[in-house]
Scaffold this motif. Sequence first.
Motif, mmCIF file in Angstrom:
data_model
loop_
_atom_site.group_PDB
_atom_site.id
_atom_site.type_symbol
_atom_site.label_atom_id
_atom_site.label_comp_id
_atom_site.label_asym_id
_atom_site.label_seq_id
_atom_site.Cartn_x
_atom_site.Cartn_y
_atom_site.Cartn_z
ATOM 1 N N UNK A 29 56.528 -40.668 -23.467
ATOM 2 C CA UNK A 29 56.588 -40.655 -24.239
ATOM 3 C C UNK A 29 54.677 -40.843 -24.484
ATOM 4 N N UNK A 30 54.260 -41.929 -23.708
ATOM 5 C CA UNK A 30 52.979 -42.724 -23.343
ATOM 6 C C UNK A 30 52.254 -41.247 -23.065
ATOM 7 N N UNK A 31 52.489 -40.268 -23.190
ATOM 8 C CA UNK A 31 51.512 -38.481 -22.157
ATOM 9 C C UNK A 31 50.757 -38.140 -23.572
ATOM 10 N N UNK A 32 51.357 -39.021 -24.975
ATOM 11 C CA UNK A 32 51.041 -38.277 -26.401
ATOM 12 C C UNK A 32 49.206 -38.518 -25.988
ATOM 13 N N UNK A 33 48.576 -37.978 -26.324
ATOM 14 C CA UNK A 33 46.767 -38.605 -25.975
ATOM 15 C C UNK A 33 46.217 -36.682 -26.602
ATOM 16 N N UNK A 34 44.824 -37.796 -26.558
ATOM 17 C CA UNK A 34 44.057 -36.218 -26.289
ATOM 18 C C UNK A 34 43.209 -35.828 -24.988
ATOM 19 N N UNK A 35 43.911 -34.387 -24.599
ATOM 20 C CA UNK A 35 43.175 -34.220 -23.416
ATOM 21 C C UNK A 35 42.277 -33.701 -22.984
ATOM 22 N N UNK A 36 41.190 -33.954 -22.727
ATOM 23 C CA UNK A 36 39.415 -33.826 -22.401
ATOM 24 C C UNK A 36 38.896 -33.269 -21.761
ATOM 25 N N UNK A 37 38.628 -32.045 -21.605
ATOM 26 C CA UNK A 37 38.485 -31.056 -20.212
ATOM 27 C C UNK A 37 37.074 -31.279 -19.956
ATOM 28 N N UNK A 38 36.092 -31.139 -19.256
ATOM 29 C CA UNK A 38 34.402 -31.910 -19.257
ATOM 30 C C UNK A 38 33.738 -31.357 -18.236
ATOM 31 N N UNK A 39 33.176 -30.811 -17.924
ATOM 32 C CA UNK A 39 32.410 -29.658 -16.778
ATOM 33 C C UNK A 39 30.943 -30.375 -16.811
ATOM 34 N N UNK A 40 30.315 -30.038 -15.618
ATOM 35 C CA UNK A 40 29.936 -30.910 -15.714
ATOM 36 C C UNK A 40 28.900 -29.634 -15.267
ATOM 37 N N UNK A 41 27.159 -29.617 -16.220
ATOM 38 C CA UNK A 41 26.686 -28.956 -15.503
ATOM 39 C C UNK A 41 25.339 -29.163 -14.729
ATOM 40 N N UNK A 42 24.661 -28.363 -14.565
ATOM 41 C CA UNK A 42 23.409 -28.214 -13.039
ATOM 42 C C UNK A 42 22.898 -29.127 -13.128
ATOM 43 N N UNK A 43 22.482 -30.242 -15.139
ATOM 44 C CA UNK A 43 21.707 -31.635 -14.924
ATOM 45 C C UNK A 43 22.667 -32.567 -14.637
ATOM 46 N N UNK A 44 23.641 -32.194 -13.933
ATOM 47 C CA UNK A 44 24.893 -33.747 -13.955
ATOM 48 C C UNK A 44 24.840 -33.713 -15.316
ATOM 49 N N UNK A 45 25.360 -33.049 -16.063
ATOM 50 C CA UNK A 45 25.472 -33.724 -17.754
ATOM 51 C C UNK A 45 26.984 -33.118 -18.141
ATOM 52 N N UNK A 46 27.532 -34.442 -18.511
ATOM 53 C CA UNK A 46 28.863 -34.081 -18.518
ATOM 54 C C UNK A 46 28.665 -33.497 -19.830
ATOM 55 N N UNK A 47 30.291 -32.030 -20.159
ATOM 56 C CA UNK A 47 30.025 -31.636 -21.238
ATOM 57 C C UNK A 47 31.143 -31.797 -22.002
ATOM 58 N N UNK A 48 31.662 -32.590 -23.349
ATOM 59 C CA UNK A 48 32.485 -32.782 -24.114
ATOM 60 C C UNK A 48 33.038 -32.409 -25.380
ATOM 61 N N UNK A 49 34.340 -31.604 -25.727
ATOM 62 C CA UNK A 49 34.717 -31.324 -26.012
ATOM 63 C C UNK A 49 35.402 -31.752 -26.960
ATOM 64 N N UNK A 50 36.431 -31.519 -28.033
ATOM 65 C CA UNK A 50 36.924 -32.111 -29.083
ATOM 66 C C UNK A 50 37.902 -32.122 -28.002
ATOM 67 N N UNK A 51 38.837 -31.633 -27.204
ATOM 68 C CA UNK A 51 39.535 -31.842 -25.938
ATOM 69 C C UNK A 51 41.229 -31.296 -26.818
ATOM 70 N N UNK A 52 42.096 -31.170 -26.568
ATOM 71 C CA UNK A 52 43.940 -30.810 -26.900
ATOM 72 C C UNK A 52 44.409 -32.042 -27.226
ATOM 73 N N UNK A 53 44.930 -32.456 -28.212
ATOM 74 C CA UNK A 53 45.970 -33.331 -29.121
ATOM 75 C C UNK A 53 47.491 -32.531 -28.337
ATOM 76 N N UNK A 54 48.389 -33.510 -27.828
ATOM 77 C CA UNK A 54 49.014 -33.294 -27.095
ATOM 78 C C UNK A 54 50.558 -33.894 -28.239
ATOM 79 N N UNK A 55 51.144 -33.595 -28.365
ATOM 80 C CA UNK A 55 52.242 -34.284 -28.699
ATOM 81 C C UNK A 55 53.714 -34.019 -28.534
ATOM 82 N N UNK A 56 54.170 -35.195 -27.508
ATOM 83 C CA UNK A 56 55.238 -35.189 -26.679
ATOM 84 C C UNK A 56 56.011 -35.839 -28.060
ATOM 85 N N UNK A 57 57.204 -34.657 -27.857
ATOM 86 C CA UNK A 57 58.922 -35.351 -28.835
ATOM 87 C C UNK A 57 59.803 -35.514 -28.174
ATOM 88 N N UNK A 58 60.578 -36.685 -28.615
ATOM 89 C CA UNK A 58 61.930 -37.167 -27.682
ATOM 90 C C UNK A 58 62.750 -35.830 -27.933
#
Lengths: 109, 115
Positions: free
Chosen positions: A80-109
């Motif tokens: 249940x504690x895995x309910x969260x957003x998961x962010x995929x963050x690639x690093x570009x040629x300038x070593x900058x992290x590129x942030x998106x909105x991510x995936x909201x994961x909902x865990x049900x019992x």
Amino acid sequence: GQNIDQPTEMTATEGAIVQINCTYQTSGFNGLFWYQQHAGEAPTFLSYNVLDGLEEKGRFSSFLSRSKGYSYLLLKELQMKDSASYLCVPIDSNYQLIWGAGTKLIIKP
Amino acid sequence: IAGITQAPTSQILAAGRRMTLRCTQDMRHNAMYWYRQDLGLGLRLIHYSNTAGTTGKGEVPDGYSVSRANTDDFPLTLASAVPSQTSVYFCASSETSRSSYNEQFFGPGTRLTVL
């Protein structure tokens, strides 16, 4: 331009396995992070991939294919504690992290 | 302290007022960053500092300024707050900004509401 594509939301059952897919387009590539962010909290580091293949870390694994611009995060034995957003963050040629909105994961019992 | 601290935790501010958000890290990291996160959206970089004494503009710098007088502190100032600056602000740091592996560590965030 730089772009990240992940599902907005996913639902899974406690104890199951879920795979969160991510495709990205960046100006150059210097690796990719996965971060976890619980609602109302700061992002925390989960994994890092720079070479093709699978990185395993306990219940979490992350895969990278640089030629396809593709990564996934695999979560096993969901809790249940895995309910969260998961962010995929690639690093570009300038070593900058590129942030998106991510995936909201909902865990049900 | 261990890691990154931010102050205040939350703040309600009248439009037009000046506000400084504080950020301190004790990991001796060279690089520091300020992000804002609006509801349901990803992090957007406001300003960054690759090392003490230097700063740079990120994706959304307008209306914000920063300084980096020493390694540990990286304050963010809103000179004249506007309602569109209502957001959650995260400070982060990394050992370096010029490496493929530059994991960023985050503070707990400041929730700012501008009325």
